[in-house]
Design a protein around this motif. Structure first.
Motif, PDB file in Angstrom:
ATOM      1  N   GLY A   1      34.552  33.943  45.035  1.00 39.75           N
ATOM      2  CA  GLY A   1      35.069  33.905  43.567  1.00 39.75           C
ATOM      3  C   GLY A   1      35.654  35.237  43.213  1.00 39.75           C
ATOM      4  N   CYS A   2      35.060  36.550  43.576  1.00 37.94           N
ATOM      5  CA  CYS A   2      35.580  37.708  43.233  1.00 37.94           C
ATOM      6  C   CYS A   2      35.891  38.974  43.912  1.00 37.94           C
TER       7      CYS A   2
ATOM      8  N   LEU B   1      39.319  33.546  44.933  1.00 43.01           N
ATOM      9  CA  LEU B   1      39.943  33.923  43.691  1.00 43.01           C
ATOM     10  C   LEU B   1      40.058  35.419  43.001  1.00 43.01           C
ATOM     11  N   LYS B   2      39.297  36.024  43.752  1.00 48.10           N
ATOM     12  CA  LYS B   2      39.675  37.380  43.026  1.00 48.10           C
ATOM     13  C   LYS B   2      39.621  37.788  41.760  1.00 48.10           C
ATOM     14  N   LEU B   3      38.627  37.003  41.145  1.00 47.83           N
ATOM     15  CA  LEU B   3      38.320  37.527  39.579  1.00 47.83           C
ATOM     16  C   LEU B   3      37.996  38.888  39.316  1.00 47.83           C
TER      17      LEU B   3
ATOM     18  N   ALA C   1      37.440  38.462  31.510  1.00 46.26           N
ATOM     19  CA  ALA C   1      38.207  38.269  32.692  1.00 46.26           C
ATOM     20  C   ALA C   1      39.467  37.234  32.470  1.00 46.26           C
ATOM     21  N   ILE C   2      40.469  37.468  32.968  1.00 52.47           N
ATOM     22  CA  ILE C   2      41.574  36.376  32.860  1.00 52.47           C
ATOM     23  C   ILE C   2      41.960  35.987  34.364  1.00 52.47           C
TER      24      ILE C   2
ATOM     25  N   ASP D   1      30.227  31.914  36.774  1.00 54.35           N
ATOM     26  CA  ASP D   1      29.336  32.717  37.645  1.00 54.35           C
ATOM     27  C   ASP D   1      29.685  34.018  38.099  1.00 54.35           C
ATOM     28  N   CYS D   2      30.936  34.355  38.742  1.00 54.40           N
ATOM     29  CA  CYS D   2      31.246  35.482  39.098  1.00 54.40           C
ATOM     30  C   CYS D   2      31.525  36.540  37.944  1.00 54.40           C
ATOM     31  N   HIS D   3      32.027  36.052  36.566  1.00 51.52           N
ATOM     32  CA  HIS D   3      31.979  36.962  35.732  1.00 51.52           C
ATOM     33  C   HIS D   3      30.543  37.181  35.072  1.00 51.52           C
ATOM     34  N   GLY D   4      29.687  36.474  35.391  1.00 52.78           N
ATOM     35  CA  GLY D   4      28.176  36.641  34.770  1.00 52.78           C
ATOM     36  C   GLY D   4      27.744  37.759  35.652  1.00 52.78           C
ATOM     37  N   THR D   5      27.906  37.647  37.176  1.00 51.89           N
ATOM     38  CA  THR D   5      27.262  38.900  37.898  1.00 51.89           C
ATOM     39  C   THR D   5      27.713  39.951  37.911  1.00 51.89           C
TER      40      THR D   5
END
Lengths: 160, 160
Positions: free
Chosen positions: B19-20, B28-30, B41-42, B66-70
């Protein structure tokens, strides 16, 4: 003859889901089946579906719970109505809410098994609980609240 | 100079998340950043990230929450400790639970904005609430309970 998956009965126009659409060639193509009163799907994560090296990405686990949940909802509604999947009108569910509890890291390199149990069918809503295991150990538990797709999202000429 | 994303500070060995992770070329490279007291995050979904044609796949929305949260959890812990990201020891969070409420379908073809707010920091746990909007309209709300990665999952020689 091999049993058809729930998702194989979705009309073509509704079969492009990234998680489970048989016509989305970039997608995961999850396939869900009845196993007695439960439903089951098997998915083997790809080598890049990782959170950290050696462990499956949590967002993937959420995704397979999501698609297994909406697929189970569609199958359960057919069963409740006493009709076969693939009969008209087609039924497609979308996710109203998704909850996942991650119990332990899921190791990469083995199949994930997701199992669903229908907790409630009421009106346009079906609640499905799910558990995901890897190598026989439960890695995650989840719940999907699925609702029938609103008419305005159905392809032309179809009803939900 | 462009601000570095939270995920750009993760050690290399922990930068393969689908995800990131900046080193997961299939992923996805968030990228998440501070915006005052919130984080943002965009992400622009790819054309195959669909649930049905024209609408974004719910599992993708769950993944970016999920990834923005962690990521937000890691950044918040640094801020609470009064130290810069990138200083030792590195901090990496994993997801204990993820909840997503889908409010309305997210149209494909526009940027998704995910915003996080830290609700609680306590011991090894950080709770982050998130909302996802497309074209200024909120499509989903979520909550991530993030916990510091257990020592046995950290790469050798690192502590969580």
């Amino acid at each position: 003859m091999k049993q058809k998956a729930f998702q194989d009965y979705y009309p073509d126009e509704l079969s492009y889901c990234y998680g489970c659409g048989r016509l989305n060639d970039q997608g995961l193509k999850l396939k869900s089946y009845w196993d007695g009163e439960e439903t089951v799907a098997i998915f083997t994560p790809r080598e890049y579906h990782i959170a950290i090296p050696g462990y499956v990405y949590g967002g993937l686990i959420a995704s397979i719970i999501d698609c297994h949940g909406t697929g189970t909802a569609a199958a359960a509604l057919h069963r409740a109505e006493g009709r076969e999947m693939g009969t008209e009108p087609p039924v497609r569910f979308v996710t109203a809410s998704l909850h996942v509890e991650y119990m332990r890291p899921a190791p990469l390199g083995v199949e994930l098994e997701v199992r669903g149990v229908v907790k409630e069918i009421k009106g346009r809503k079906v609640v499905v609980s799910a558990r995901v295991s890897a190598g026989g150990e439960i890695c995650a538990r989840g719940e999907v609240v699925a609702v029938r797709m609103p008419e305005h999202m159905m392809p032309k000429g179809r009803t939900a």
